[in-house]
Design an enzyme around this catalytic site. Structure first.
Site, short mmCIF file in Angstrom:
data_model
loop_
_atom_site.label_atom_id
_atom_site.label_comp_id
_atom_site.label_asym_id
_atom_site.label_seq_id
_atom_site.Cartn_x
_atom_site.Cartn_y
_atom_site.Cartn_z
N ASP A 150 38.31 48.42 32.23
CA ASP A 150 39.15 47.22 32.33
C ASP A 150 40.36 47.27 31.40
O ASP A 150 41.35 46.58 31.63
CB ASP A 150 38.30 45.97 32.04
CG ASP A 150 39.05 44.68 32.30
OD1 ASP A 150 39.71 44.57 33.35
OD2 ASP A 150 38.97 43.77 31.46
N SER A 188 43.21 40.18 33.85
CA SER A 188 42.54 40.66 35.06
C SER A 188 42.19 39.46 35.94
O SER A 188 41.67 38.45 35.45
CB SER A 188 41.26 41.42 34.69
OG SER A 188 41.54 42.48 33.82
N GLN A 238 41.80 46.93 41.05
CA GLN A 238 41.93 45.69 40.27
C GLN A 238 43.30 45.07 40.50
O GLN A 238 44.31 45.78 40.53
CB GLN A 238 41.75 45.95 38.78
CG GLN A 238 41.74 44.66 37.94
CD GLN A 238 41.53 44.91 36.45
OE1 GLN A 238 42.47 45.02 35.70
NE2 GLN A 238 40.26 45.01 36.05
#
Length: 327
Positions: free
Chosen positions: A240, A264, A314
């Site tokens: 991430d 995110s 993502q």
């Protein structure tokens, strides 16, 4: 095997919730090597019931929970409710997840993980997990687990790259800098990052591009006993922090761009083959689109043997003050 009346590993363990039975903490091996030890402790969730768990968070300068942490915790909580097939609760392996980051979490408050058992078939199990603080979800995801089965096989080919040991270490760079953020990262980062080419920590890339490659590995050796599920959760934890970088590269931004705001929004992962988070993994990333304050990135992850172990997608929020003035 019929799905009705299947006892799960969690059912059996929670039967001893009065303290006289088995442990109520997920079995995640520990180590004395920091900061990896802190990450592994954060993954040792406390079981509150057959489908409910609680966990704590690692410190962050922003006071907000790191998204990869709550993602990894949610995956482990869901997996602990899988059917205990023939005494082997690990016979169904995590192969995909799709989730939304809904609210910023607070590091000083515990997180509750509520798991919903959506489906247990003969080959696949599906779970929905809500990570909750103050009665509201901060992350909601669905994950899928599959029995190990034979099948057709093909994969992407890993591009040629320099040996990661020959590339500059982000940890060493941060450790040499006299800046509070750099000092925090050098002391708390559990994974070492090494970019193939110029990094964008301090300044934009010399040439705008929507692609980048980097190597990543756990900072210290993983302890004995780490399961394949936990390796996959650690990959989710680590990834991430780097997935939105190709968007920054494409628009001549860096992590130090004044007023930069990033978060995110949603996250998807597919695990194709066994992965070892304690060895070097190559991220081959690209961003096909950015619009309206959002950007999308894809990443293919390879091990040093060239095996394509995972694919990640993502979308994130990427904003700078200049965007608002231009609009």
């Amino acid at each position: 095997m019929s799905d009705e009346g299947v006892e799960t590993a969690a059912d059996a363990r929670v039967a001893g919730a009065d303290g006289t039975g088995p442990s109520q903490v997920l079995d995640v091996p520990t180590t004395t090597d920091e900061p990896l030890a802190s990450v592994l402790r954060a993954l040792r969730l406390t079981r509150l019931g057959p489908d409910e768990f609680s966990g704590t968070s690692l410190p962050q300068l922003t006071g907000r929970i790191y998204g990869g942490q709550v993602l990894a915790q949610s995956l482990l909580a869901a997996a602990d409710t899988l059917p205990d097939d023939g005494g082997n609760p690990a016979s169904r392996q995590l192969h995909s997840t799709h989730g939304y980051f809904l609210r910023p979490g607070r590091v000083e408050e515990p997180i509750t993980f509520a798991v919903e058992r959506l489906h247990d078939g003969r080959s696949f199990s599906s779970r929905r997990t809500h990570a909750i603080q103050r009665g509201k979800p901060i992350l909601s995801l669905i994950s899928s687990y599959q029995e190990q089965q034979p099948g057709r096989d093909h994969a992407s080919v890993m591009p040629q790259t320099p040996d990661p040991e020959t590339l500059p270490s982000a940890l060493e760079m941060f450790g040499a800098m006299d800046h509070p953020v750099a000092k925090f990262l050098s002391s708390t980062a559990a994974f070492d990052l090494r970019h193939v080419g110029q990094d964008i920590y301090l300044r934009p890339a010399e040439e705008p591009t929507d692609r980048q490659m980097l190597w990543m590995r756990a900072r210290s050796p993983l302890p004995d006993g780490i399961t394949q599920l936990q390796h996959r959760a650690l990959l989710a934890y680590a990834c991430d922090q780097v997935l939105l970088e190709p968007i920054l590269r494409r628009h001549s931004l860096s992590w130090r761009t004044e007023g930069l705001s990033m978060a995110s929004l949603d996250h998807a992962m597919w695990w194709h083959r066994p992965v070892d988070a304690g060895t070097w993994l190559l991220y081959v990333e690209e961003s096909p689109s950015a619009h309206g304050g959002r950007g999308l990135t894809f990443a293919r992850v390879f091990d040093t043997g060239g095996s394509h172990v995972a694919t990640i997608a993502q979308e994130g929020m990427v904003r700078v003050p200049l965007d608002a003035r231009d609009g």
